[in-house]
Design an enzyme around this catalytic site. Structure first.
Site, mmCIF file in Angstrom:
data_model
loop_
_atom_site.group_PDB
_atom_site.id
_atom_site.type_symbol
_atom_site.label_atom_id
_atom_site.label_comp_id
_atom_site.label_asym_id
_atom_site.label_seq_id
_atom_site.Cartn_x
_atom_site.Cartn_y
_atom_site.Cartn_z
ATOM 1 N N GLY A 40 0.849 -1.205 -0.113
ATOM 2 C CA GLY A 40 -0.070 0.048 0.184
ATOM 3 C C GLY A 40 0.845 1.117 0.014
ATOM 4 O O GLY A 40 0.579 2.222 0.579
ATOM 5 N N ALA A 41 1.939 1.122 -0.776
ATOM 6 C CA ALA A 41 3.018 2.394 -0.676
ATOM 7 C C ALA A 41 2.563 3.280 -1.749
ATOM 8 O O ALA A 41 3.507 4.351 -1.956
ATOM 9 C CB ALA A 41 4.382 1.782 -0.939
ATOM 10 N N GLY A 63 -0.624 8.152 0.686
ATOM 11 C CA GLY A 63 -0.992 8.103 2.135
ATOM 12 C C GLY A 63 0.119 7.978 3.228
ATOM 13 O O GLY A 63 1.341 8.157 2.991
ATOM 14 N N GLY A 67 1.589 4.990 3.530
ATOM 15 C CA GLY A 67 2.526 4.007 2.870
ATOM 16 C C GLY A 67 3.656 4.529 2.080
ATOM 17 O O GLY A 67 4.498 4.220 2.230
ATOM 18 N N SER A 114 -4.674 -0.349 14.212
ATOM 19 C CA SER A 114 -5.534 0.683 14.413
ATOM 20 C C SER A 114 -5.654 0.947 15.876
ATOM 21 O O SER A 114 -5.834 0.082 16.522
ATOM 22 C CB SER A 114 -6.785 0.644 13.633
ATOM 23 O OG SER A 114 -7.690 1.744 13.840
ATOM 24 N N TYR A 166 -13.997 -3.532 10.455
ATOM 25 C CA TYR A 166 -12.548 -2.883 10.264
ATOM 26 C C TYR A 166 -11.929 -3.096 11.577
ATOM 27 O O TYR A 166 -10.743 -3.520 11.794
ATOM 28 C CB TYR A 166 -12.647 -1.424 10.237
ATOM 29 C CG TYR A 166 -11.127 -0.683 9.974
ATOM 30 C CD1 TYR A 166 -10.291 -1.050 8.751
ATOM 31 C CD2 TYR A 166 -10.936 -0.069 11.000
ATOM 32 C CE1 TYR A 166 -9.167 -0.439 8.742
ATOM 33 C CE2 TYR A 166 -9.475 0.581 10.874
ATOM 34 C CZ TYR A 166 -8.831 0.320 9.747
ATOM 35 O OH TYR A 166 -7.458 1.001 9.908
#
Length: 313
Positions: free
Chosen positions: A25-26, A29, A31, A154, A182
């Site tokens: 996920g780079a 944001g 990442g 999270s 989530y």
């Protein structure tokens, strides 16, 4: 570094030349910020992303600050076990060792959907995909000696309403609420991290597992949330609500500390000083996240669902 009085910042990341890191996920944001800071310190950073065009654009952003950065791209869709296996095969073909794996990518779905493998999408993307990816790359991580696996959880993982039900991981029997689902997946991230470290403790491996959470940070992830929360970033009111979210740079610091602070140890969990804001410090996970019996059962179920078993060799 870890015992100093001043806050830990990106300036405390040591020289990483000669090391290879993978960041899922780079492309945007947190990442992207994580990949940028690692590249600044000399690491080769593999951008493991679902969208290769966005990953290429992210690489351009990083090279604008770090012209010499090595930023290979691997396509991986964590919601698809076939894609996870293909990505792992590519990494294994190109690298004999991996020094750092950062399981950063994640999603949140407001309505229930299923992946191509028949799993609930949020849980599959946030837990099953990273579980499988890490397991398939385990020998490359072990080959690196003092490697690290950092999984991004999270603050919602410790919320009182967050319950991991091993009999209903896909939320087929319960009312589907996006944030609750989530939270379950982020709790699973912690259970995975702590159980991975327990299993490593019984081996001669130098590999360690750590977790981090960004608090409340500016990120494109907010687009996955409810309309009411997304409105907080609307230009007409953002000036009045921006204080609720810390910067992307600050949000990435707990992950970076878990990944690079020489004083960090396996099984530790890093987050902002004030739960959702602040510099990175050691934080406490919930009692459920620290339950070894629950973690062991989730591990067995994750191996069954993904078909990936861990060989600590």
């Amino acid at each position: 570094m870890g015992n100093k009085k001043t806050p830990w910042t990106a300036a405390d990341i040591p020289d990483l030349r000669g090391r290879t890191a993978i960041v899922t996920g780079a492309s945007a944001g947190l990442g992207l910020e994580t990949a940028l800071r690692l590249a600044e310190r000399g690491a080769k950073v593999v951008l493991a992303c679902r969208n290769v065009e966005k990953a290429a654009a992210a690489a351009d952003v990083i090279r604008a600050s770090v012209p010499e950065a090595e930023l290979p791209i691997v396509r991986v869709d964590l919601s698809s076990l076939a894609s996870v296996r293909e990505a792992a095969d590519q990494v294994r073909a190109e690298y004999e060792r991996i020094d750092l794996l950062i399981n950063n990518a994640g999603t949140l779905n407001r309505e229930r959907s299923e992946t191509v493998d028949g799993f609930e999408t949020t849980f599959a993307t946030n837990h099953l995909g990273p579980f499988a990816f890490t397991g398939l790359l385990l020998d490359r991580l072990l080959a690196a000696g003092s490697a690290r696996v950092v999984t991004v959880s999270s603050a919602s993982s410790g919320h009182g309403s967050t319950v991991l039900d091993l009999d209903d991981l896909g939320y087929e029997k319960r009312a589907y609420k996006g944030m609750r689902v989530y939270g379950q997946s982020k709790l699973a991230n912690l259970l995975f991290t702590f159980e991975l470290q327990r299993q490593l403790n019984g081996t001669a491996a130098e590999l360690v597992a750590l977790a981090a959470h960004p608090g409340a940070a500016h990120s494109d992830f907010v687009e996955n949330l409810s309309p009411a929360i997304r409105m907080l970033k609307h230009p007409t009111i953002n000036w009045a609500t921006s204080w609720m979210l810390q910067s992307t740079e600050m949000g990435a610091l707990p992950t970076l500390r878990a990944a690079a602070d020489p004083s960090a140890r396996g099984g530790e969990f890093y987050g902002p000083t004030g739960k959702i804001h602040g510099y990175p410090v050691l934080v406490e996970a919930s009692a459920e996240a620290n339950d070894p019996d629950l973690a062991g059962k989730l591990w067995v179920e994750s191996e069954r669902l993904t078909g990936v078993t861990y060989d600590f060799g």
